[in-house]
Design a protein around this motif. Sequence first.
Motif, short mmCIF file in Angstrom:
data_model
loop_
_atom_site.label_atom_id
_atom_site.label_comp_id
_atom_site.label_asym_id
_atom_site.label_seq_id
_atom_site.Cartn_x
_atom_site.Cartn_y
_atom_site.Cartn_z
N ALA A 147 32.28 10.96 2.76
CA ALA A 147 31.37 12.05 3.45
C ALA A 147 31.71 12.61 1.82
O ALA A 147 30.79 13.57 2.29
CB ALA A 147 31.97 13.05 4.61
N GLN A 148 32.94 12.45 1.75
CA GLN A 148 33.16 13.77 0.85
C GLN A 148 32.17 12.73 -0.63
O GLN A 148 31.56 14.04 -1.56
CB GLN A 148 34.69 12.75 0.00
N ILE A 149 31.82 11.37 -0.94
CA ILE A 149 31.43 11.29 -2.20
C ILE A 149 29.94 11.45 -1.77
O ILE A 149 29.23 12.04 -2.58
CB ILE A 149 31.64 10.06 -2.24
N GLY A 185 27.48 7.60 -7.95
CA GLY A 185 26.56 8.84 -8.60
C GLY A 185 26.02 8.50 -8.64
O GLY A 185 25.17 10.16 -9.36
N MET A 186 25.87 7.41 -9.64
CA MET A 186 24.87 7.00 -10.69
C MET A 186 23.91 5.72 -10.67
O MET A 186 24.12 5.19 -9.50
CB MET A 186 25.28 6.69 -11.62
N ASP A 187 22.53 6.01 -10.62
CA ASP A 187 21.25 4.97 -10.76
C ASP A 187 21.75 3.91 -11.92
O ASP A 187 22.59 4.18 -12.94
CB ASP A 187 20.57 5.49 -10.76
N ASN A 188 21.25 3.04 -10.64
CA ASN A 188 21.18 1.46 -11.67
C ASN A 188 19.60 1.14 -12.65
O ASN A 188 18.99 1.06 -11.65
CB ASN A 188 21.69 0.20 -10.98
N ILE A 189 19.61 1.48 -13.59
CA ILE A 189 19.03 1.62 -14.56
C ILE A 189 17.96 -0.24 -14.28
O ILE A 189 17.15 -0.37 -14.50
CB ILE A 189 18.94 1.54 -15.97
N GLN A 257 39.24 3.87 -3.98
CA GLN A 257 40.15 3.35 -5.62
C GLN A 257 39.37 3.43 -6.76
O GLN A 257 39.08 4.38 -7.47
CB GLN A 257 41.25 3.28 -5.47
N GLY A 258 39.06 2.74 -6.60
CA GLY A 258 37.54 1.48 -7.02
C GLY A 258 36.36 2.98 -7.65
O GLY A 258 36.16 3.23 -9.08
N ILE A 259 36.05 3.39 -6.92
CA ILE A 259 35.07 4.08 -6.45
C ILE A 259 35.30 5.02 -7.20
O ILE A 259 33.80 5.81 -7.92
CB ILE A 259 34.12 4.19 -5.49
N ALA A 260 36.71 6.13 -6.96
CA ALA A 260 36.49 7.31 -7.86
C ALA A 260 37.19 7.06 -9.22
O ALA A 260 36.04 8.15 -9.75
CB ALA A 260 37.51 8.06 -6.91
#
Length: 284
Positions: A147-149, A185-189, A257-260
């Motif tokens: 929910a936070q992300i 939060g970012m897209d993969n090209i 933790q890794g995603i953050a």
Amino acid sequence: MMKRLGPILAAMLLIAAAMPAPAEGMKVISFSPALTELIWVLGAGGLQIARSNACDYPAAATALPTAGKFAKPELETVLAMKPDLVVANDLINPGVARILRQNGIRVELRQCRDFDDYLWWVGTLGELLDRRFEAAAEVRRIQEFRAQIARQPRLPGKALWVIWDSPLMVAGSGSFPEMVLRQAGMDNIAADVGQEYFKCSYDWVLKNPPDVIIWSAPGKPDPGHRFWGQLEAVRCDRVVAGLDSDLIQRPGPRLTQGIAELRRKIMEVRERAVEKSEKQEVQK
């Protein structure tokens, strides 16, 4: 929040209805580093009697004997240990699972490609290991993180996730790194490439230049390299390297933790590149 938790908790109750009550002194062997971490997070580390040689966290788990490699049990060793439960994301030789089951050993196998898969494992192990309260707490933690992300703004541009640089191997559509990148939060090209991982040509990258590069290979791309130096992301040092692979490539409890950390690093390299560009403009 309760509406979001409802389907997950309901699924856990369905799992419980289909499972026998756990026996006292259950003996567990894990052939997945992520599942070993989860077993200990659920407070069931005392039930684990062995691990794969890749299961290296938490530190207490490394004191356990090994019973094979990642996804590759040593059959005679496992049978001699007489476990009640063997868990893994997958097995290199599916026939091993059949033999274990024929010897009365329960075997649970499931890939973990996203948070839904992880929550399935939380519910399953929570029931099998009689750690329902701890499992419910882990479900709440994951749902709160999701929910936070979801509330955070998307990061602009697209990233290229380099798994290896020689030969050039990148993360494509449906891969675990792509899921991690998306959660950050970012897209993969390379999202339109119909392969999870693929050997990529230099020409393809030059035709699809990324805004940011996530670098899982050793070191960093050299701006003086005849190919890498052609990419603005490399020349401007918009490269995220040196991330802990256990945090961003292991689908276990520490993935949050890794995603953050990945999101923070992406924002850092972008901000640093902007500051560098502004300084260069001032010096002109």
